[in-house]
Write a protein that holds these residues in place. Structure first.
Motif, short mmCIF file in Angstrom:
data_model
loop_
_atom_site.label_atom_id
_atom_site.label_comp_id
_atom_site.label_asym_id
_atom_site.label_seq_id
_atom_site.Cartn_x
_atom_site.Cartn_y
_atom_site.Cartn_z
N ILE A 100 -34.87 -27.29 47.82
CA ILE A 100 -35.12 -28.79 47.42
C ILE A 100 -33.80 -29.42 46.95
O ILE A 100 -32.78 -28.47 46.48
N CYS A 101 -33.64 -30.57 47.31
CA CYS A 101 -32.35 -31.37 46.94
C CYS A 101 -32.35 -31.39 45.32
O CYS A 101 -33.24 -31.72 44.69
N PRO A 102 -31.43 -30.82 44.74
CA PRO A 102 -31.15 -30.70 43.26
C PRO A 102 -31.01 -32.15 42.46
O PRO A 102 -31.16 -32.20 41.36
N LYS A 103 -30.86 -33.10 43.64
CA LYS A 103 -30.52 -34.37 42.99
C LYS A 103 -31.86 -35.12 42.94
O LYS A 103 -32.39 -35.82 42.10
N CYS A 104 -32.34 -35.28 43.95
CA CYS A 104 -33.72 -36.17 43.82
C CYS A 104 -35.05 -35.47 44.13
O CYS A 104 -36.12 -35.58 44.10
N GLY A 105 -34.99 -34.05 44.39
CA GLY A 105 -36.29 -32.96 44.35
C GLY A 105 -36.83 -33.04 45.58
O GLY A 105 -37.85 -32.72 45.88
N ILE A 106 -36.20 -33.79 46.64
CA ILE A 106 -37.11 -33.98 48.01
C ILE A 106 -37.06 -32.39 48.51
O ILE A 106 -35.91 -31.75 48.63
N ASP A 107 -38.30 -32.16 49.27
CA ASP A 107 -38.24 -30.81 49.81
C ASP A 107 -37.45 -30.90 51.37
O ASP A 107 -37.93 -31.53 52.27
N THR B 63 -35.53 -35.33 54.39
CA THR B 63 -34.01 -35.63 54.30
C THR B 63 -33.81 -36.44 53.25
O THR B 63 -34.69 -37.35 53.17
N CYS B 64 -32.52 -36.47 52.65
CA CYS B 64 -32.24 -37.46 51.74
C CYS B 64 -30.65 -37.54 52.12
O CYS B 64 -29.90 -37.03 52.62
N THR B 65 -29.94 -38.89 51.44
CA THR B 65 -28.79 -38.99 51.51
C THR B 65 -27.94 -38.39 50.31
O THR B 65 -26.71 -38.88 50.35
#
Ligand SMILES: [Zn+2]
Ligand SMILES: [Zn+2]
Length: 169
Positions: free
Chosen positions: A133-140, A145-147
């Motif tokens: 998971i993204c450590p910043k926004c928590g998205i799996d 995906t995230c930016t």
């Protein structure tokens, strides 16, 4: 379940058991099933066989629940605790784990718990290529995906920026 060592017959014992056990840090989803052969020589007790266990854990990257079913071989030879540190065990059998017993009882539940702990993966994964998971926004990151990554500032630049700021002050 406890085995009373003097009660083990010469021809040995076959023990089949289902035990509910609890392990710190894990949840054990179903009772552990074990098939064990217990035999003794002069003062050693051998326990061989297998056990199967289902563990519920969290993926160490994405924290999703992971079920881990395992079949574990059991090969343990128990020596009396008085022998700890003595030179009696010159012949090491690498196939066997070594344990020690005190008194006249052998606790099979302890044995089972130990065997499971020895084999458990400390960092379980739901999948070898789990992206976590993204450590910043928590998205799996397996499903989205995230930016965040792109926005991340190089830590070295961050230091430089702070230095420049200090100089200004
Ligand atoms: Zn995962
Ligand atoms: Zn993100």
């Amino acid at each position: 379940m406890k085995i009373v060592i003097p009660d083990i017959p010469e021809e040995g014992l076959i023990v089949e058991l289902e035990e509910k056990i609890s392990l710190e840090g894990f949840s054990v989803s179903s009772p552990v099933k074990a098939q064990l052969a217990v035999s003794k020589t002069a003062n050693e007790v051998m326990v061989t066989g297998s056990l199967s266990v289902e563990l519920a854990m969290e993926c160490s990257r994405c924290l999703k629940d992971v079920q881990q079913a395992q079949d574990l071989p059991v090969n343990v030879v128990y020596h009396p605790a008085e022998e700890i540190g003595s030179e009696k065990h010159g012949l090491r059998d690498d196939e066997m784990d070594m344990g020690f017993y005190t008194g006249e009882e052998l606790d099979l539940q302890e044995l089972i718990t130990e065997q499971i702990l020895l084999s458990v993966q400390m960092k379980p994964l739901c999948n070898e290529d789990c992206k976590g998971i993204c450590p910043k926004c928590g998205i799996d990151l397996n499903t989205g995906t995230c930016t965040c990554v792109q926005k991340e500032i190089d830590p070295r630049l961050e230091v430089l920026k702070k230095l420049l700021q200090k100089e200004k002050e």
